[in-house]
Structure formats: structure tokens, C-alpha cells
Design a protein around this motif. Structure first.
Motif, PDB file in Angstrom:
ATOM      1  N   LEU A  28       0.824  -1.208   0.000  1.00 12.57           N
ATOM      2  CA  LEU A  28       0.000   0.000   0.000  1.00 12.57           C
ATOM      3  C   LEU A  28       0.856   1.255   0.000  1.00 12.57           C
ATOM      4  CD1 LEU A  28      -2.588  -1.031   2.755  1.00 12.57           C
ATOM      5  CD2 LEU A  28      -2.867  -1.177   0.270  1.00 12.57           C
ATOM      6  N   GLN A  32      -3.073   4.999   0.841  1.00  9.86           N
ATOM      7  CA  GLN A  32      -3.941   3.828   0.957  1.00  9.86           C
ATOM      8  C   GLN A  32      -3.927   3.269   2.382  1.00  9.86           C
ATOM      9  OE1 GLN A  32      -1.905   1.697  -2.124  1.00  9.86           O
ATOM     10  NE2 GLN A  32      -3.587   1.977  -3.596  1.00  9.86           N
ATOM     11  N   ARG A  36      -7.013   2.975   5.119  1.00  7.31           N
ATOM     12  CA  ARG A  36      -7.361   1.711   5.767  1.00  7.31           C
ATOM     13  C   ARG A  36      -7.413   1.858   7.290  1.00  7.31           C
ATOM     14  NH1 ARG A  36      -4.905  -4.194   4.272  1.00  7.31           N
ATOM     15  NH2 ARG A  36      -6.076  -5.316   5.833  1.00  7.31           N
ATOM     16  N   LYS A  38      -7.927   4.761   8.772  1.00  2.00           N
ATOM     17  CA  LYS A  38      -8.770   5.927   9.065  1.00  2.00           C
ATOM     18  C   LYS A  38      -8.002   7.019   9.816  1.00  2.00           C
ATOM     19  CE  LYS A  38     -13.119   3.386   9.005  1.00  2.00           C
ATOM     20  NZ  LYS A  38     -12.688   2.195   8.357  1.00  2.00           N
ATOM     21  N   MET A  65      -4.005  -6.415  11.721  1.00  2.00           N
ATOM     22  CA  MET A  65      -3.682  -6.608  10.301  1.00  2.00           C
ATOM     23  C   MET A  65      -2.717  -7.779  10.132  1.00  2.00           C
ATOM     24  SD  MET A  65      -3.094  -2.841   8.747  1.00  2.00           S
ATOM     25  CE  MET A  65      -4.399  -1.648   8.631  1.00  2.00           C
TER      26      MET A  65
END
Length: 93
Positions: A28, A32, A36, A38, A65
Motif C-alpha cells: 500500500l 492507501q 485503511r 482511518k 492486520m
């Protein structure tokens, strides 16, 4: 369950390295990755450059994650996620 990488004696630079490694593992961009999590895009840059540290909530998201990646269909993710969990969160398989 530990929510922060390692112990307080570990240099702050390891958190920045960890954030960068996880973002790269996911493939990413900073934008990005920020979406993800926020958070604002500059937040990711500050974490990676060790200007600020992720909050306990953000660290938990990052850890989650890695747990998700352990079950990824991508073999590289399944290999790397446990290594990062052990390295930064003292968590074994």
C-alpha cells in the motif's frame, strides 16, 4: 497480550520501521494505508519517520492486520506476518 511493540527500552525507530514494513508488506501507498487505518496521510509519514508514535488503538489495528495476514492466501504474507508479530509484539505462533 502486548499492545505496543517490544519494551520501552527499544528505540523509537523500531516502531517507524515496523509501520513501514507492514505497509510495504501490504503493498500500500501511505495514502492507501492511511485510508485503511482511518488516519490522515501525514500521520503515516510521521509514524514512519518517528516524529510521532501510533496510539495504542492504532497499534492494535496494526497488530490485527498482521493476524489477518497469517491466514492470507498469499504465501509471502503467511510467512512474514508471524515474523513481524514475534519481532515487534513478542508474539509467537
Amino acid at each position: 497480550m502486548t499492545t505496543t511493540p517490544r519494551t520501552p527500552t527499544v528505540p523509537r525507530t523500531e516502531t517507524g520501521i515496523f509501520v513501514h514494513q507492514l505497509r510495504q508488506l501490504l503493498g500500500l501507498t501511505q495514502a492507501q494505508f492511511a485510508m485503511r487505518l482511518k488516519v490522515a496521510v501525514p500521520t503515516i509519514a510521521r509514524w514512519e519517520n518517528n516524529r510521532t508514535q501510533p496510539s495504542p488503538l492504532a497499534l492494535m489495528q496494526l497488530k490485527n492486520m498482521l493476524h489477518e495476514l497469517k491466514d492470507s492466501p498469499v504465501k509471502f504474507h503467511r510467512i512474514c506476518a508471524p515474523i513481524l508479530l514475534a519481532e515487534y509484539f513478542d508474539e509467537e505462533n
